[in-house]
Design a protein around this motif. Sequence first.
Motif, short mmCIF file in Angstrom:
data_model
loop_
_atom_site.label_atom_id
_atom_site.label_comp_id
_atom_site.label_asym_id
_atom_site.label_seq_id
_atom_site.Cartn_x
_atom_site.Cartn_y
_atom_site.Cartn_z
N GLN A 101 0.86 -1.18 0.00
CA GLN A 101 0.00 0.00 0.00
C GLN A 101 0.90 1.23 0.00
O GLN A 101 2.10 1.15 0.23
N LYS A 102 0.33 2.39 -0.25
CA LYS A 102 1.14 3.60 -0.26
C LYS A 102 1.70 3.90 1.13
O LYS A 102 1.09 3.56 2.15
N TYR A 103 2.88 4.53 1.15
CA TYR A 103 3.41 5.06 2.40
C TYR A 103 3.68 6.56 2.28
O TYR A 103 4.12 7.20 3.24
N LEU A 104 3.36 7.13 1.10
CA LEU A 104 3.70 8.51 0.81
C LEU A 104 2.88 8.96 -0.40
O LEU A 104 2.63 8.17 -1.31
N GLN A 105 2.44 10.22 -0.41
CA GLN A 105 1.76 10.74 -1.59
C GLN A 105 1.92 12.26 -1.67
O GLN A 105 1.04 13.03 -1.31
N SER A 106 3.04 12.68 -2.18
CA SER A 106 3.33 14.11 -2.36
C SER A 106 3.05 14.47 -3.82
O SER A 106 3.37 13.69 -4.72
N PRO A 107 2.46 15.65 -4.09
CA PRO A 107 2.19 16.04 -5.48
C PRO A 107 3.45 16.50 -6.20
O PRO A 107 4.48 16.76 -5.56
N ASN A 108 3.37 16.62 -7.49
CA ASN A 108 4.44 17.22 -8.29
C ASN A 108 4.01 18.63 -8.70
O ASN A 108 2.82 18.90 -8.91
N GLY A 191 14.48 33.66 -5.34
CA GLY A 191 13.99 34.21 -6.60
C GLY A 191 13.18 33.22 -7.42
O GLY A 191 12.63 33.58 -8.46
N PHE A 192 13.08 31.97 -6.94
CA PHE A 192 12.29 30.95 -7.62
C PHE A 192 11.05 30.64 -6.80
O PHE A 192 11.00 30.88 -5.59
N ALA A 193 10.03 30.08 -7.45
CA ALA A 193 8.79 29.75 -6.75
C ALA A 193 8.04 28.67 -7.52
O ALA A 193 8.28 28.44 -8.71
N PHE A 194 7.12 28.00 -6.82
CA PHE A 194 6.20 27.10 -7.50
C PHE A 194 5.27 27.91 -8.38
O PHE A 194 4.93 29.06 -8.05
N PHE A 195 4.83 27.32 -9.50
CA PHE A 195 3.76 27.94 -10.27
C PHE A 195 2.83 26.85 -10.78
O PHE A 195 3.22 25.71 -10.95
N GLY A 196 1.57 27.23 -11.01
CA GLY A 196 0.59 26.24 -11.45
C GLY A 196 0.00 25.47 -10.29
O GLY A 196 0.21 25.79 -9.12
N ALA A 197 -0.75 24.44 -10.61
CA ALA A 197 -1.46 23.64 -9.61
C ALA A 197 -0.66 22.42 -9.20
O ALA A 197 0.19 21.94 -9.96
N PRO A 198 -0.93 21.87 -8.01
CA PRO A 198 -0.32 20.58 -7.64
C PRO A 198 -0.88 19.49 -8.56
O PRO A 198 -2.07 19.47 -8.87
N HIS A 199 -0.02 18.59 -9.01
CA HIS A 199 -0.44 17.52 -9.92
C HIS A 199 -0.35 16.16 -9.24
O HIS A 199 0.72 15.74 -8.81
N ARG A 200 -1.53 15.50 -9.17
CA ARG A 200 -1.61 14.15 -8.61
C ARG A 200 -2.45 13.26 -9.53
O ARG A 200 -3.04 12.28 -9.07
N GLU A 201 -2.52 13.59 -10.81
CA GLU A 201 -3.38 12.83 -11.73
C GLU A 201 -3.08 11.33 -11.65
O GLU A 201 -1.94 10.90 -11.86
N GLU A 207 -1.41 5.95 -7.17
CA GLU A 207 -2.12 6.11 -5.90
C GLU A 207 -1.19 6.51 -4.76
O GLU A 207 -1.56 6.43 -3.59
N GLY A 208 0.00 6.95 -5.10
CA GLY A 208 0.98 7.29 -4.09
C GLY A 208 2.23 6.46 -4.29
O GLY A 208 2.34 5.68 -5.25
N ALA A 209 3.19 6.61 -3.40
CA ALA A 209 4.44 5.84 -3.47
C ALA A 209 4.34 4.63 -2.55
O ALA A 209 3.87 4.74 -1.41
N GLY A 210 4.76 3.49 -3.06
CA GLY A 210 4.75 2.27 -2.26
C GLY A 210 6.13 1.63 -2.23
O GLY A 210 7.07 2.10 -2.87
N ILE A 211 6.24 0.58 -1.47
CA ILE A 211 7.47 -0.21 -1.42
C ILE A 211 7.36 -1.28 -2.50
O ILE A 211 6.38 -2.01 -2.56
N ALA A 212 8.36 -1.34 -3.38
CA ALA A 212 8.34 -2.31 -4.48
C ALA A 212 9.03 -3.60 -4.05
O ALA A 212 10.13 -3.58 -3.47
N LEU A 213 8.38 -4.72 -4.35
CA LEU A 213 8.90 -6.05 -4.04
C LEU A 213 8.86 -6.91 -5.29
O LEU A 213 8.19 -6.57 -6.26
N ARG A 214 9.56 -8.03 -5.25
CA ARG A 214 9.44 -8.97 -6.37
C ARG A 214 8.06 -9.62 -6.35
O ARG A 214 7.49 -9.85 -5.27
N PRO A 215 7.50 -9.93 -7.52
CA PRO A 215 6.21 -10.61 -7.55
C PRO A 215 6.27 -11.92 -6.77
O PRO A 215 7.28 -12.63 -6.79
N GLY A 216 5.20 -12.22 -6.06
CA GLY A 216 5.14 -13.45 -5.28
C GLY A 216 5.53 -13.28 -3.83
O GLY A 216 5.37 -14.21 -3.04
N GLU A 217 6.00 -12.09 -3.45
CA GLU A 217 6.41 -11.84 -2.06
C GLU A 217 5.20 -11.43 -1.22
O GLU A 217 5.20 -10.38 -0.57
#
Length: 252
Positions: A101-108, A191-201, A207-217
């Motif tokens: 499952q996700k353990y993190l979900q930060s937008p870009n 002198g720099f800043a974010f612009f535009g909207a947060p993107h989480r499409e 659905e967020g960041a998860g821990i990747a494992l080998r299939p079957g684990e």
Amino acid sequence: MKTIAAIAALLATTALAGATEMKVCVEGAYPPMSMMNEKGEIVGMDIDLTNALCAEIGVDCPLVKTDWDAMIPSLLEGKCDAIIASMSITPERAQVVAFTQKYLQSPNMFIGKADAGLTDTTEGLSGKRVGVQRGTIAHDFMAGEFPDVELGLYGSEEEIYLDLTAGRIDAAFVDAGTGEIAFLSTPAGEGFAFFGAPHREVEYFGEGAGIALRPGEDELREKLNGAIKAIRANGKYMEINNQYFSTDQYGE
């Protein structure tokens, strides 16, 4: 060769069953999630979460510093047993690896000169060069949503910020959490800043960041899922989170 690789991965998976060690692929070039300190040690939120999760399931977790492009191949070849590197859960990756499952979900978000008047539209980025880390979901998003925008492809976000401050690119498209901490809050980001909207499409960022494992684990995945829930419930997650961010990086 494919058969040999498959056998090697199977042996690595089998060997992990009942083991007291889980080797973890980490990047070391994605501050503040994973970075090198002055002692040459890998530190960051991903690393602290790795330690907390491994303590929860009772295994030692040696870190394997791995370039982003080599993460999944290293996992499948048995060089590590898990990837904890803010890797987003996407349908394409889920065909190759098994995610917790996700353990993190930060937008870009986009970053550019604060007075440049940039917008996150095709018109706003017309004629501009945008830096993005290659092989990431941010790269996929830019290629899919801004096919006519010139991209500068980089091996790490650190490299993107160097070229952004040097004026070799006009904007960057990066993880908002790391962009704020590793760049905008530093002298280089003045002198720099974010612009535009947060993107989480979801179609790009999953659905967020998860821990990747080998299939079957399946057993290991369930243990880690339980550990993620446990550190969210007992406050350990936010204790770690608050060392790096002012907002909860888990998302909703």
